[in-house]
Design a protein around this motif. Structure first.
Motif, short mmCIF file in Angstrom:
data_model
loop_
_atom_site.label_atom_id
_atom_site.label_comp_id
_atom_site.label_asym_id
_atom_site.label_seq_id
_atom_site.Cartn_x
_atom_site.Cartn_y
_atom_site.Cartn_z
N LEU A 1 17.24 8.81 4.88
CA LEU A 1 15.97 7.80 4.47
C LEU A 1 16.54 6.73 4.60
N GLY A 2 17.44 6.45 5.28
CA GLY A 2 17.84 5.13 5.15
C GLY A 2 18.14 4.49 7.04
N VAL A 3 18.90 5.94 7.43
CA VAL A 3 19.76 5.82 8.73
C VAL A 3 18.57 5.77 9.92
N SER A 4 18.72 4.66 10.49
CA SER A 4 17.40 4.99 11.42
C SER A 4 17.43 6.66 12.13
N PHE B 1 0.73 -1.09 0.07
CA PHE B 1 0.16 0.15 0.11
C PHE B 1 0.53 1.10 0.25
N PHE B 2 1.91 1.14 1.44
CA PHE B 2 2.66 2.67 1.47
C PHE B 2 3.94 2.64 -0.25
N LEU C 1 15.32 -0.17 0.22
CA LEU C 1 15.45 0.26 1.80
C LEU C 1 14.23 0.94 2.59
N PHE C 2 12.63 1.45 2.02
CA PHE C 2 11.79 1.81 2.77
C PHE C 2 10.72 1.34 3.97
#
Length: 538
Positions: free
Chosen positions: A377-380, A134-135, A191-192
């Motif tokens: 975008l990918g680091v916590s 969905f996202f 990645l997301f």
């Protein structure tokens, strides 16, 4: 590059490095043996394994479901196409907290599946996978469909004239041209989903946890910075590898494809096959994308006394007996709008300068800078938020009591979207126009104002729209630094969901609906100013 580099160094690299340092340093000495100890734990190996395989499964399922939609939006022309494309993109700009809440309303207790067939998917991996599809549906449709619309269909037609069947022509002509876009879309979805937090936090329950969720648990609940630091490093290495491959696919795509105007490639559906495919895609969009949002709205109106706005009115009240807030929950709406506007201004300034720098220079240093811009975008985000608390607490950067702390964290997420939106347009500006203006005596500032700005003005508006939407929905870092008397919408929704009681649940649905409406409005305005992206990037 000076301002973007400084911004990332102070508000991204420094907080992350501080968390890692606190976790791996003891008595002034680095304790690298802790890395092996943490990674060797069985429970954390299960978390790493689940994080990886659910991301792979989510990516494969998203590609399978979304590729027909990419074809329909690329090759077919039908009434309402622009509005439907905007509706398809709404889930992507929604906060993950709202996505999780929408699916909780659809597949959880009292949802349509539970009432009709007695099926509950909350606290199962299937709910997580469907929410990820969905996202990320729009990522595939925009990335792959954007490039597909610009491929010359006459190449495939020529292959069919030479005797190739429809499938063979697509496999030998179109698929190789789409491979870079497919790889880029797959890497972005991976990645997301690899760093998924809000969706897993709400739908996974105690049985499922990604690295991001485990970092939050180790940091906020167990205060085990050693374990959180190691998990942050593991995630950082994984994300860095994904971004390196992503950058390679983008360079390959830009350097090998010759594209045409998308307006020349879309045609009305012809034949039973194309009409059937259009019907299947529309059905998928309704059931997978629109149904969760419709159920979310319905649950926000379904009160014990019948359908009404009781839950919305309750948002203006402050429950003095054990309330999760120091202010009425409705104030989170105004707080979020203020924070998002400030974050958008910061993201457009920093991201615009970064995009301009990337168009003026070349080389390994600049490519490394480009990859660095994507790392937030990918680091916590949990690590960044907690890092803000322990680093930005001394002069001259004592910001823990300042309102600007939240917009700074949100801007970190918005900057990559600004860069990715503006960069293709800036690269398309003919350098000879700048040179001609300079020869005629224009200063660099006037060249930018008279040549670049008129061409990129709409791209700036689009970048600002994306930055506003993602800033509005940022949750991972904000949950740490938002003050109790100034909660944001995602933080307020998460607090309400975490408390028992029908009123709290109804208020969470009402706040989620408000947040969805604000994001959708921003996206529709963005769609009206949409420009063609000749590189096929999202």
């Amino acid at each position: 590059m000076a301002l973007p580099v400084t911004f990332l160094a102070v508000f991204f690299a420094y907080p992350v490095a501080a968390i890692v340092g606190r976790g791996l340093r003891d008595g002034g000495m680095w304790q690298f043996a802790r890395i092996g100890e943490v990674i060797g734990r069985d429970d954390l190996q299960r978390v790493l394994w689940f994080t990886t395989w659910q991301a792979l499964a989510s990516t494969a399922l998203t590609l399978l479901v979304a590729l027909p939609g990419a074809y329909v939006f690329a090759r077919l022309d039908f009434p309402g196409k622009r509005l439907l494309r905007a509706a398809v993109t709404v889930p992507f700009v929604l906060p993950t907290v709202v996505v999780g809440t929408a699916f909780l309303a659809l597949v959880g207790r009292g949802g349509p599946l539970d009432e009709l067939w007695g099926i509950r998917l909350d606290a199962t991996v299937w709910a997580i996978l469907l929410a990820h599809v969905f996202f990320n549906y729009a990522v595939v449709v925009r990335t792959v469909g954007g490039l597909w619309a610009q491929l010359d269909p006459r190449q495939e037609e020529a292959a069919r004239v030479l005797g190739a069947g429809r499938i063979a022509a697509w496999r030998q002509v179109t698929l190789p041209a789409l491979t870079p876009a497919l790889a880029a879309a797959a890497l972005m979805v991976f990645l997301f989903t690899f760093t998924s937090f809000g969706v897993v936090q709400i739908l996974g329950g105690p049985s499922y946890a990604t690295l991001e969720v485990e970092i939050y648990r180790q940091t906020a609940q167990l205060l085990d910075l050693r374990t959180a630091a190691v998990l942050t490093m593991v995630q950082f290495v994984a994300v860095g590898a994904v971004l390196a491959v992503h950058a390679w696919t983008l360079r390959r795509r830009e350097s090998t494809l010759r594209l045409v105007d998308p307006a020349r490639t879309a045609r009305p559906p012809r034949g039973l096959g194309q009409w059937t495919l259009l019907g299947v895609v529309l059905t998928t969009i309704v059931l997978l994308l629109l149904a969760p949002l419709a159920v979310l709205v319905e649950r926000s109106l379904d009160t014990p006394g019948g359908y009404g706005f009781d839950y919305y009115r309750a948002l203006g009240d402050l429950d003095d007996s054990g309330s999760a807030f120091l202010v009425p929950p409705i104030e989170a709406v105004w707080n979020s709008l203020q924070y998002a506007l400030a974050a958008t201004a910061i993201a457009v300034l920093v991201g615009g300068l970064a995009a301009a720098a990337l168009t003026r220079r070349a080389g390994r240093l600049v490519r490394g800078f480009d990859a660095l811009l994507m790392l937030p975008l990918g680091v916590s985000a949990v690590t960044v938020g907690f890092g803000f608390l322990i680093t930005l607490d001394e002069p001259p950067l004592d910001l823990r009591a300042s309102w600007i702390l939240v917009p700074l964290a949100q801007a970190l997420v918005g900057v990559p979207f600004v860069v990715r939106t503006m960069l293709p347009v800036l690269r398309a500006v003919d350098g000879r126009l700048r040179e001609a203006a300079a020869v005629l005596g224009a200063s660099p500032l006037r060249v930018w104002r008279e040549v670049d700005l008129p061409m990129v003005r709409r791209a700036v508006l689009i970048a600002a729209g994306f930055a506003f939407a993602v800033s509005l929905g940022e949750f991972g870092a904000t949950v740490f630094i938002a003050r109790p008397d100034h909660p944001t919408l995602p933080v307020a929704v998460a607090r309400l969901i975490g408390r028992p009681g029908e009123l709290n649940y109804g208020q969470a649905m009402a706040l989620s609906t408000i947040l969805m409406a604000v994001c959708a409005t921003a996206l529709l305005l963005l769609e009206r100013t949409r420009v063609r992206n000749t590189s096929g990037e999202f």
